[in-house]
Design an enzyme around this catalytic site. Structure first.
Site, PDB file in Angstrom:
ATOM      1  N   ARG A   1       0.769  -1.368  -0.025  1.00  0.00           N
ATOM      2  CA  ARG A   1       0.122   0.037   0.147  1.00  0.00           C
ATOM      3  C   ARG A   1       0.808   1.174  -0.019  1.00  0.00           C
ATOM      4  NH1 ARG A   1      -4.632   0.231   4.159  1.00  0.00           N
ATOM      5  NH2 ARG A   1      -2.841   0.694   5.690  1.00  0.00           N
TER       6      ARG A   1
ATOM      7  N   ASP B   1       5.216  -6.242   8.925  1.00  0.00           N
ATOM      8  CA  ASP B   1       5.991  -5.876   9.809  1.00  0.00           C
ATOM      9  C   ASP B   1       6.287  -6.666  11.025  1.00  0.00           C
ATOM     10  OD1 ASP B   1       7.250  -3.774   8.554  1.00  0.00           O
ATOM     11  OD2 ASP B   1       6.024  -2.452   9.183  1.00  0.00           O
TER      12      ASP B   1
ATOM     13  N   ASP C   1       0.657  -3.417  11.733  1.00  0.00           N
ATOM     14  CA  ASP C   1       0.931  -3.859  10.606  1.00  0.00           C
ATOM     15  C   ASP C   1       1.541  -5.260  10.349  1.00  0.00           C
ATOM     16  OD1 ASP C   1       2.994  -4.267   8.230  1.00  0.00           O
ATOM     17  OD2 ASP C   1       2.723  -2.122   7.651  1.00  0.00           O
TER      18      ASP C   1
ATOM     19  N   THR D   1      -1.383   7.430  -0.332  1.00  0.00           N
ATOM     20  CA  THR D   1      -2.693   7.327  -1.153  1.00  0.00           C
ATOM     21  C   THR D   1      -3.561   6.009  -0.546  1.00  0.00           C
ATOM     22  OG1 THR D   1      -1.726   5.688  -2.726  1.00  0.00           O
ATOM     23  CG2 THR D   1      -1.837   8.117  -3.298  1.00  0.00           C
TER      24      THR D   1
END
Ligand code: PRP
Ligand code: URA
Length: 209
Positions: free
Chosen positions: A104, A203, A200, A108
């Site tokens: 991603r 991660d 995340d 945006t």
């Protein structure tokens, strides 16, 4: 409209709570994603077609059931989807694995595709796209677009944590795709993260932050 199924088995809810915790280590996170994917697989794969097979028990010959050997493919969305592959493969070891790489854009929030590597006969396979997170839905929608462009038609999406925004977007873009999730969370925050979520996923799975 594709079906949304929340697989809220107590074992899954328990493991998911540990997965969400900030203090869960990378090692434990990886193991939990694997275990939850495997537990979800039991439900996700429940419509696999069966066929009759003649076998012999110590007592008699009999007609029983076996999995019809329909062609399956598991397609993780990189990176985090990789963590869900082995859990499903432990249930269907003969499945082929394709990969769709996308990230991603942090500003945006739109997904950017950087890799597509699929089994050659993907158009003939029943496909399970896996990614722990369904947030805005952008990545899932683009992954399904990409598969359909290559002739795929029978696609199921499997995730661990989803946001209502992502579920709605995926259902609107691809009404033929069923969604299985272990949890339907509350909402997305201003940065496109699922709340309460788990942070995340990539991660945390790979220890990159
Ligand atoms: C995460 C996650 C999904 C995507 C979900 O990947 O694994 O692919 O975000 O968000 P969306 O529904 O808003 O598209 P990320 O972009 O962080 O890439 P990574 O797995 O490589 O870290
Ligand atoms: N991607 C993640 O890894 N986590 C979120 O909460 C949203 C998108």
């Amino acid at each position: 409209m594709g079906k949304l199924e929340v697989i809220a088995h107590p074992l899954i809810q328990h493991k998911l709570s540990i997965l969400r915790r900030t203090d869960t280590s990378t090692k434990a996170f990886r193991e939990l994603v694997d275990e939850i994917a495997m537990l979800m697989g039991y439900e996700v794969l429940r419509d696999l077609p069966l066929e009759d097979v003649e076998i012999e028990t110590p007592i008699t010959k009999t007609i029983q059931k076996q999995i019809a050997g329909k062609k399956l493919a598991i397609v993780p969305i990189l990176r985090a989807g990789i963590g869900m592959v082995d859990g499903l493969l432990s249930l269907v070891p003969a499945a082929k694995v394709g990969h769709i790489g996308m990230y991603r854009d942090e500003e945006t929030l739109k997904p950017v595709e950087y890799l597509v590597k699929l089994p050659e006969d993907i158009d003939q396979r029943q496909i399970f796209v896996v990614d722990p997170m369904l947030a805005t839905g952008g990545s899932a929608i683009l992954a399904v677009d990409s598969l359909k462009k290559r002739g795929a038609s029978h696609i199921t999406f499997v995730c661990l944590v989803s946001a209502p925004e992502g579920v709605k977007a995926l259902q609107e873009a691809h009404p033929d795709v069923d969604i299985f999730t272990a949890a339907l969370d509350d909402h997305l925050n201003d940065h496109g993260y699922i709340v309460p979520g788990l942070g995340d996923a990539g991660d945390r799975l790979f220890g990159t932050k």
